[in-house]
Scaffold this active site. Structure first.
Site, PDB file in Angstrom:
ATOM      1  CG  HIS A   1      -0.062   2.195  -9.431  1.00 13.77           C
ATOM      2  ND1 HIS A   1      -0.299   1.818  -8.125  1.00 13.77           N
ATOM      3  CD2 HIS A   1      -1.162   2.900  -9.803  1.00 13.77           C
ATOM      4  CE1 HIS A   1      -1.480   2.271  -7.739  1.00 13.77           C
ATOM      5  NE2 HIS A   1      -2.023   2.936  -8.740  1.00 13.77           N
TER       6      HIS A   1
ATOM      7  CG  ASP B   1      -2.058   0.943   1.137  1.00 10.61           C
ATOM      8  OD1 ASP B   1      -2.243   1.542   0.058  1.00 10.61           O
ATOM      9  OD2 ASP B   1      -2.786   1.100   2.136  1.00 10.61           O
TER      10      ASP B   1
ATOM     11  CG  LEU C   1      -7.410  -8.811   6.510  1.00 14.33           C
ATOM     12  CD1 LEU C   1      -5.913  -9.036   6.617  1.00 14.33           C
ATOM     13  CD2 LEU C   1      -8.154  -9.824   7.374  1.00 14.33           C
ATOM     14  CB  SER C   2      -7.941  -4.142   2.419  1.00 10.45           C
ATOM     15  OG  SER C   2      -7.719  -2.924   3.067  1.00 10.45           O
TER      16      SER C   2
ATOM     17  CG  LEU D   1       9.621 -16.573  -3.584  1.00 11.03           C
ATOM     18  CD1 LEU D   1       9.467 -16.589  -2.064  1.00 11.03           C
ATOM     19  CD2 LEU D   1       9.840 -15.139  -4.055  1.00 11.03           C
TER      20      LEU D   1
ATOM     21  CD  GLU E   1       2.064 -13.113  15.982  1.00 10.23           C
ATOM     22  OE1 GLU E   1       2.025 -11.910  16.302  1.00 10.23           O
ATOM     23  OE2 GLU E   1       1.622 -14.023  16.705  1.00 10.23           O
TER      24      GLU E   1
ATOM     25  NE  ARG F   1      -3.153  -1.650   4.223  1.00 13.40           N
ATOM     26  CZ  ARG F   1      -4.389  -1.737   3.775  1.00 13.40           C
ATOM     27  NH1 ARG F   1      -5.190  -2.639   4.273  1.00 13.40           N
ATOM     28  NH2 ARG F   1      -4.845  -0.917   2.828  1.00 13.40           N
TER      29      ARG F   1
HETATM   30  C1  FPP Z   1      -1.790   0.368  -3.318  1.00  7.24           C
HETATM   31  O1  FPP Z   1      -1.380   1.660  -3.607  1.00  7.24           O
HETATM   32  C2  FPP Z   1      -1.394  -0.611  -4.289  1.00  7.24           C
HETATM   33  C3  FPP Z   1      -2.184  -1.208  -5.233  1.00  7.24           C
HETATM   34  C4  FPP Z   1      -3.517  -0.757  -5.636  1.00  7.24           C
HETATM   35  C5  FPP Z   1      -1.785  -2.421  -5.905  1.00  7.24           C
HETATM   36  C6  FPP Z   1      -0.360  -2.798  -5.814  1.00  7.24           C
HETATM   37  C7  FPP Z   1       0.259  -2.659  -7.112  1.00  7.24           C
HETATM   38  C8  FPP Z   1       1.588  -2.643  -7.338  1.00  7.24           C
HETATM   39  C9  FPP Z   1       2.610  -2.820  -6.299  1.00  7.24           C
HETATM   40  C10 FPP Z   1       2.114  -2.400  -8.690  1.00  7.24           C
HETATM   41  C11 FPP Z   1       1.731  -3.366  -9.715  1.00  7.24           C
HETATM   42  C12 FPP Z   1       1.814  -4.773  -9.278  1.00  7.24           C
HETATM   43  C13 FPP Z   1       2.324  -5.749 -10.012  1.00  7.24           C
HETATM   44  C14 FPP Z   1       2.277  -7.167  -9.531  1.00  7.24           C
HETATM   45  C15 FPP Z   1       2.959  -5.475 -11.299  1.00  7.24           C
HETATM   46  P1  FPP Z   1      -2.498   2.784  -3.588  1.00  7.24           P
HETATM   47  O2  FPP Z   1      -2.732   3.195  -5.004  1.00  7.24           O
HETATM   48  O3  FPP Z   1      -3.703   2.318  -2.866  1.00  7.24           O
HETATM   49  O4  FPP Z   1      -1.755   3.899  -2.782  1.00  7.24           O
HETATM   50  P2  FPP Z   1      -2.443   5.076  -1.947  1.00  7.24           P
HETATM   51  O5  FPP Z   1      -3.247   4.419  -0.850  1.00  7.24           O
HETATM   52  O6  FPP Z   1      -1.268   5.837  -1.413  1.00  7.24           O
HETATM   53  O7  FPP Z   1      -3.274   5.877  -2.906  1.00  7.24           O
END
Ligand code: FPP
Length: 242
Positions: A39, A22, A197-198, A133, A209, A190
């Site tokens: 992203h 996140d 937990l979303s 992994l 944990e 997280r």
């Molecule tokens: C949260 O950031 C993250 C996501 C919505 C998805 C996670 C995606 C990636 C790490 C990148 C792409 C993944 C792969 C596997 C290529 P947010 O947008 O909710 O951040 P914010 O809460 O700060 O707005």
């Protein structure tokens, strides 16, 4: 913070770590960049972390890449995330010969574009015998959705007479979840300071944990993960006993 966990000693590691990645958007905002850049940096952070996790001998890493709720984001952002995924998976296909990482996907992939579905099938087939992994990518994943899909599957087996309703136990039910054959995560991380937990792995985290860090996902690296492991090792896991 560097820590002294021996990078070659996988015995010190939990078998399975799950991560809610996140904070990509906030990372970009702080740098006056578009959310896409966050992203992209997040995908990069994941790529590096996966390589390092394989090196230290972690067995299973599950990451929340796209939730069933993420479709509610603006279309442009959803497309950006899907394109990043395409790129990420293709990269894995290209490098499959050179590394020992196995890739699995959990979630309802039938709602993804057909080329992505095919890419996932290609990659899981290509890496199924790898012994390093096990990277589990949660894609169009929601824990409630996973449980409902499992209930539908098990109900059909009951209707077909393959299982008796009375015989359904936790063990039999688990076989219908996307995570069948994967041990439950021992540690859930997280990032970005949120403590929710979303809808991630609700069933599987019964005894997991939790570790929360303020670091935004694109800044998270192997030292942060090892720091979480150090904290995990200080926890007294009782599994309901005294
Ligand atoms: C949260 O950031 C993250 C996501 C919505 C998805 C996670 C995606 C990636 C790490 C990148 C792409 C993944 C792969 C596997 C290529 P947010 O947008 O909710 O951040 P914010 O809460 O700060 O707005």
């Amino acid at each position: 913070m560097k820590n002294n966990l021996n990078h070659n000693n996988s015995q010190n590691l939990p078998k399975h770590i799950a991560i809610i990645m996140d904070g990509n958007g906030r990372w970009a905002k702080k740098k006056f960049l578009p959310r896409t850049a966050g992203h992209k940096a997040g995908a990069n952070a994941l790529k590096n972390l996966v390589t390092e996790c394989d090196k230290i001998g972690l067995k299973h890493l599950t990451v929340y890449a796209f939730s069933t709720e993420n479709w509610k984001r603006p279309e442009e952002e959803v497309n950006d995330l899907m394109n990043l995924l395409r790129e990420y998976l293709q990269n894995f296909v290209n490098e499959a010969d050179r590394n020992n990482i196995k890739v699995n996907v959990i979630g309802d992939i039938s709602k993804l574009d057909i080329d992505l579905q095919n890419k996932i099938l290609e990659l899981t087939e290509l890496t199924k015998n790898k012994t390093g992994l096990n990277l589990i990518i949660a894609l169009n994943y929601g824990a409630r959705d996973e449980i409902i899909r499992a209930v539908k599957k098990i109900s059909n087996e009951v209707l077909e007479g393959k299982i008796k309703a009375n015989d359904i136990s936790e063990d039999t039910f688990e076989k219908f979840l996307d995570t069948y054959n994967i041990p439950d995560p021992e540690l859930l991380i997280r990032t970005s300071g949120e403590q929710r937990l979303s809808n991630f792995l609700n069933w599987q985290i019964a005894y997991t944990e939790f570790y929360f860090t303020d670091k935004l996902w694109p800044d998270f690296n192997i030292d942060d993960l090892l720091e979480a492991v150090e904290i995990f090792k200080t926890r007294n896991r009782r599994f309901g006993e005294i």
